[in-house]
Motif scaffolding. Structure first.
Motif, PDB file in Angstrom:
ATOM      1  N   HIS A  31      39.538  39.616  36.156  1.00  0.00           N
ATOM      2  CA  HIS A  31      39.719  38.277  35.568  1.00  0.00           C
ATOM      3  C   HIS A  31      38.360  37.667  35.244  1.00  0.00           C
ATOM      4  O   HIS A  31      37.435  37.719  36.058  1.00  0.00           O
TER       5      HIS A  31
ATOM      6  N   CYS B  51      43.000  30.420  33.304  1.00  0.00           N
ATOM      7  CA  CYS B  51      42.668  30.612  34.728  1.00  0.00           C
ATOM      8  C   CYS B  51      43.815  30.044  35.549  1.00  0.00           C
ATOM      9  O   CYS B  51      44.864  29.707  35.001  1.00  0.00           O
TER      10      CYS B  51
ATOM     11  N   GLU C  62      36.463  37.511  38.653  1.00  0.00           N
ATOM     12  CA  GLU C  62      35.140  37.097  38.224  1.00  0.00           C
ATOM     13  C   GLU C  62      34.001  38.014  38.605  1.00  0.00           C
ATOM     14  O   GLU C  62      33.375  37.852  39.660  1.00  0.00           O
TER      15      GLU C  62
ATOM     16  N   CYS D 241      36.603  33.983  33.441  1.00  0.00           N
ATOM     17  CA  CYS D 241      36.795  32.668  32.818  1.00  0.00           C
ATOM     18  C   CYS D 241      35.472  31.925  32.889  1.00  0.00           C
ATOM     19  O   CYS D 241      34.469  32.459  33.348  1.00  0.00           O
TER      20      CYS D 241
HETATM   21 ZN   LIG Z   1      39.174  31.901  36.451  1.00  0.00          ZN
END
Ligand SMILES: [Zn+2]
Length: 389
Positions: A243, A341, A204, A245
């Motif tokens: 990553h 996720c 993130e 999400c």
């Molecule tokens: Zn995530």
């Protein structure tokens, strides 16, 4: 540099976390990992849990495994995703009860589940210069990797996401705090890469959550600079993933209204990484075309084909359909098949997570066969193992 996913077509993996077995009740509770591992009960439960996570992923037929984020304590709303790191960085002390800083549009009033998530997001204060403490990522990764010949990816929270949760009493400048965290995490991640970890996932960037919402003090350009500081030097040693999400505390989307990746893609394209992951299951794959076009062809794209927010296990045919949709916009060598996720720790049961992993690989196998590629061996789907039928 690409390691595990080099020359691989439709590599399969999961984001990282998995639901805890019911018997895994031990927690780190602030202890350094190496100290906790001298405690017989913790060591046995932790090691057996990681072995179970690896076994479940192998039986599902996944290519790239994770340790299930087993180091994270069993606390409310995924607090430990933040707290594992914040409790092991020097310069952070005590605890702050507050609602944290967040760019999320969700209201978070009493009566909303996110209110309880934020009420329990108790994290330290920044009281001095941030320095790397006993994070021990290399040691944590090794405990998993020595249990399997398959490659194990290691993922952890980014410095800029940590900055959204801690209470700053030292820097007085958000930029200085973010950059200090990036530098501390970089030291840790370089050691992890040097230990031989083949795939490192930084979880993130704050970019997609903040750009256009809360970017007066910290711009998208700055967050790219900080992220690249955090991963500096890593790509010469390992495969680096970013990553992204739209939230996972207690399996919730942290937005009230649907948000889109489109404003963030030009920033993601500047990240010094090999792979960027996107949610694609929870939003029906509507944005896959923009991922393919918004990122340079040098970056692989991992799409989530199963959701961490629903208990309904996706059908392999639905997974295959999402993969086919992605293949309209990118060649199969560029596409990685994953989850939106993580599945842990307060959202679903091991049963749901396991069959979602199996569905992920069964669906990928449908497309592999259509492309003339060998399917993955899915022990869990082998009729010889079925006791009935
Ligand atoms: Zn995530």
């Amino acid at each position: 540099m690409l390691t595990v996913s080099k020359d691989r077509v439709l590599l399969t993996t999961i984001t990282g976390s998995l639901p805890r077995p019911h018997w895994f009740v031990a927690n780190l509770q602030g202890r350094p990992f190496s100290i906790a591992m001298t405690d017989i009960a913790f060591r046995e439960q932790y090691t057996d849990a990681v072995a179970a996570y690896l076994s479940d992923q192998v039986r599902a037929g996944l290519d790239l495994l994770t340790d299930g984020d087993a180091r994270c304590d069993c606390d409310v709303g995924g607090r430990s995703w933040f707290a594992y790191a914040t409790e092991r960085l020097y310069g952070l002390e005590g605890h702050h009860v507050g609602r944290g800083r967040t760019a999320s549009s969700r209201d978070k009033v009493a009566g909303d589940i996110m209110f309880e998530v934020l009420e329990t997001r108790v994290l330290p204060n920044v009281r001095g210069g941030v320095r790397r403490g006993p994070l021990e990522y290399a040691r944590v990764w090794k405990v998993a990797q020595r249990l399997t010949r398959k490659p194990v990816k290691f993922g952890a929270i980014s410095g800029q996401m940590i900055a959204t949760g801690v209470h700053d009493e030292h820097y007085g400048s958000r930029r200085d705090l973010v950059m200090a965290l990036a530098e501390a995490m970089n030291e840790e991640l370089v050691e992890l890469a040097d230990a031989g970890c083949p795939v490192i996932q930084v979880e993130e960037p704050a970019i997609h959550g903040m750009v256009g919402v809360d970017d007066k003090e910290v711009t998208g350009e700055f967050l790219v600079e900080a992220f690249n500081r955090e991963v500096r030097g890593l790509r010469g040693k390992a495969e680096v993933w970013c990553h992204t999400c739209w939230g996972n505390p207690a399996a919730q989307r942290t937005e009230t209204t649907r948000r889109f990746y489109k404003h963030a893609l030009r920033y993601f394209d500047e990240l010094d990484v090999d792979v960027v992951t996107f949610e694609a299951a929870d939003n029906g794959g509507d944005e896959i075309e923009s991922f393919a076009k918004g990122l340079g062809a040098d970056k692989k794209i991992a799409i989530g084909v199963v959701s961490h927010r629903t208990l309904q296990v996706e059908r392999p045919e639905a997974v295959a359909s999402l993969i086919r949709r992605a293949l309209q916009f990118m060649p199969p060598e560029r596409l990685i098949v994953s989850t939106d996720c993580g599945f842990g720790r307060q959202g679903m049961s091991r049963l749901h997570a396991f069959y979602k992993m199996v569905a992920l690989v069964r669906g990928t196998n449908i497309v592999r066969q259509e492309l003339g590629l060998p399917p993955a061996d899915i022990l869990a789907a082998d009729p010889k193992g079925a006791l009935i039928g």
